[in-house]
Write an enzyme that holds these catalytic residues in place. Sequence first.
Site, short mmCIF file in Angstrom:
data_model
loop_
_atom_site.label_atom_id
_atom_site.label_comp_id
_atom_site.label_asym_id
_atom_site.label_seq_id
_atom_site.Cartn_x
_atom_site.Cartn_y
_atom_site.Cartn_z
N ASN A 109 -4.78 36.13 100.81
CA ASN A 109 -5.77 35.93 99.74
C ASN A 109 -6.92 36.90 99.91
O ASN A 109 -7.29 37.28 101.01
CB ASN A 109 -6.26 34.47 99.73
CG ASN A 109 -7.49 34.27 100.59
OD1 ASN A 109 -8.63 34.55 100.16
ND2 ASN A 109 -7.29 33.82 101.83
N PHE A 113 -14.94 34.49 98.19
CA PHE A 113 -15.95 33.42 98.06
C PHE A 113 -16.23 33.04 96.60
O PHE A 113 -17.38 32.95 96.16
CB PHE A 113 -17.28 33.82 98.72
CG PHE A 113 -17.27 33.85 100.21
CD1 PHE A 113 -16.23 33.31 100.95
CD2 PHE A 113 -18.35 34.41 100.91
CE1 PHE A 113 -16.24 33.34 102.34
CE2 PHE A 113 -18.37 34.44 102.29
CZ PHE A 113 -17.31 33.92 103.01
N SER A 171 -14.86 35.92 106.88
CA SER A 171 -13.95 36.23 105.78
C SER A 171 -13.76 37.74 105.71
O SER A 171 -14.73 38.49 105.74
CB SER A 171 -14.52 35.74 104.45
OG SER A 171 -13.79 36.34 103.40
N ASN A 173 -12.86 39.20 103.13
CA ASN A 173 -12.95 39.56 101.71
C ASN A 173 -14.36 39.76 101.19
O ASN A 173 -14.56 39.97 100.00
CB ASN A 173 -12.23 38.50 100.87
CG ASN A 173 -10.78 38.35 101.30
OD1 ASN A 173 -10.10 39.35 101.49
ND2 ASN A 173 -10.33 37.13 101.51
N THR A 174 -15.35 39.65 102.07
CA THR A 174 -16.73 39.99 101.70
C THR A 174 -17.11 41.20 102.56
O THR A 174 -17.25 41.05 103.79
CB THR A 174 -17.68 38.79 101.96
OG1 THR A 174 -17.30 37.72 101.09
CG2 THR A 174 -19.14 39.17 101.70
N LYS A 209 -17.57 30.06 112.58
CA LYS A 209 -16.15 30.36 112.31
C LYS A 209 -15.90 31.85 112.52
O LYS A 209 -16.52 32.69 111.86
CB LYS A 209 -15.77 29.95 110.89
CG LYS A 209 -14.27 30.14 110.62
CD LYS A 209 -13.83 29.37 109.40
CE LYS A 209 -12.36 29.54 109.12
NZ LYS A 209 -11.93 28.81 107.95
N ASN A 238 -10.41 32.31 111.24
CA ASN A 238 -10.22 32.63 109.82
C ASN A 238 -8.90 33.42 109.67
O ASN A 238 -8.12 33.53 110.62
CB ASN A 238 -11.43 33.44 109.33
CG ASN A 238 -11.74 33.14 107.88
OD1 ASN A 238 -10.83 33.13 107.04
ND2 ASN A 238 -12.98 32.88 107.56
C1 LIG Z 1 -6.49 30.63 99.61
C2 LIG Z 1 -7.35 30.54 100.85
C3 LIG Z 1 -8.75 30.49 100.70
C4 LIG Z 1 -9.56 30.41 101.82
N1 LIG Z 1 -10.92 30.35 101.68
C5 LIG Z 1 -11.71 30.20 102.77
C6 LIG Z 1 -13.11 30.06 102.63
O1 LIG Z 1 -13.66 30.03 101.54
N2 LIG Z 1 -13.85 29.95 103.77
C7 LIG Z 1 -13.29 29.96 105.02
O2 LIG Z 1 -14.01 29.84 106.02
N3 LIG Z 1 -11.95 30.07 105.17
C8 LIG Z 1 -11.17 30.18 104.09
N4 LIG Z 1 -9.81 30.29 104.24
C9 LIG Z 1 -9.23 30.32 105.61
C10 LIG Z 1 -8.77 28.95 106.09
O3 LIG Z 1 -9.85 28.05 106.19
C11 LIG Z 1 -8.09 29.06 107.48
O4 LIG Z 1 -9.03 29.51 108.41
C12 LIG Z 1 -6.90 30.02 107.46
O5 LIG Z 1 -6.20 29.96 106.25
C13 LIG Z 1 -5.93 29.73 108.60
O6 LIG Z 1 -5.38 28.43 108.51
P1 LIG Z 1 -3.92 28.14 107.84
O7 LIG Z 1 -2.96 29.11 108.47
O8 LIG Z 1 -3.64 26.72 108.16
O9 LIG Z 1 -4.08 28.38 106.39
C14 LIG Z 1 -8.97 30.37 103.13
C15 LIG Z 1 -7.57 30.40 103.25
C16 LIG Z 1 -6.78 30.46 102.14
C17 LIG Z 1 -5.28 30.49 102.32
#
Ligand SMILES: Cc1cc2nc3c(=O)[nH]c(=O)nc-3n(C[C@H](O)[C@H](O)[C@H](O)COP(=O)(O)O)c2cc1C
Length: 348
Positions: A109, A113, A171, A173-174, A209, A238
Amino acid sequence: MYSLLKPFIFKIDPEMAHDLAIKSLKYNFLPEDIFKVQEEEILETKIFDTKIKNPIGLAAGFDKSAEVYNSLFRFGFGFIEIGTVTPREQYGNPKPRVFRLENDRALINRLGFNNDGIEKVSQRLQKNTPSGFLGINIGPNKDSENRTDDYLKCIKEINTFANYITINISSPNTPGLRDFHDHSTLRNLLKDITDFTKKNNIHKPLALKVSPDIAGSEIGSIIDSIKRFKISAIIISNTTDKNRENLIGTHKSEKGGLSGEPLSKISNDLIKKFYRETKGDIIIIGVGGISSGLAAYEKLKSGANLLQLYTGMVYEGPGIVKKIKGELIDILKKEKIKNVSEIVGTGS
Ligand SMILES: Cc1cc2nc3c(=O)[nH]c(=O)nc-3n(C[C@H](O)[C@H](O)[C@H](O)COP(=O)(O)O)c2cc1C
């Protein structure tokens, strides 16, 4: 039920499917009982001195704008983290910006934000008291002139609703956000935040984080800053913007953060490194690729006190929490473990 719906859901664009999930969760009338497991007492644990029923939390990013957290609690999560929330509402990057890599059981992704902004989020929290332990994950707006001020604004606005607040510096993405991992930049940020919370009498636990892409040499300085400014927990991790070589999904080269199973080992290795250096002094919340009881068990053994997941729920639906809990209970019973907290760090 989810396995019947999944072929249809997976035909829809991933972000649209997520928006539909949020809409339907606003009307979640599924009885809580169908998500219950037997003998959950073995999973009972603590988060910042509060007892919770199990260590499995929902990671940030699913309920970014605090729309459905109480419906999500009904799936059996021990705690939930909403956000990332920024001071002002933000659209994020152009669409499409979420990609499924089905055969890798992963997502990429680059949302950037997207959220409704801190004011709307705090209004929702005011109207709808969280029914469980709630973390709020905060970050700066992309075009902010002072990113530190953005964290402070968010803390000021939402601290009364949060059981803990996550400072998200990771993140991918920022642009430039990950620069906060740098030693002096992180120290300055955490100093400004803790000065602000002291001055304003805010006593909520803070979590940091971090990115899975940090160099081993950065671990010591991050721990140093966390200890100096009494940050209560570290969330590892993350998404990664690396590790694409062995993926098979056609979207593997999309720009953004990779989550799901290919992140599992990376985050476990980093958890082990942090655990070895902190020896249990700092609470570790382990995230990345958890979709089974065994994966949860491995993260706990690596050194995580608590767990979070996101991508697993996309692939397995809301029943994943019950599934993981059941499998984890079976493993613990086989190993004659009386409580889940006994295994934390035993494999690091
Ligand atoms: C679609 C998507 C959006 C996410 N948005 C955020 C976010 O806004 N803030 C954040 O700290 N992590 C965000 N994450 C990261 C997740 O919180 C997590 O750290 C990461 O996906 C790893 O866990 P997983 O493998 O169980 O998904 C996002 C992940 C995904 C897949």
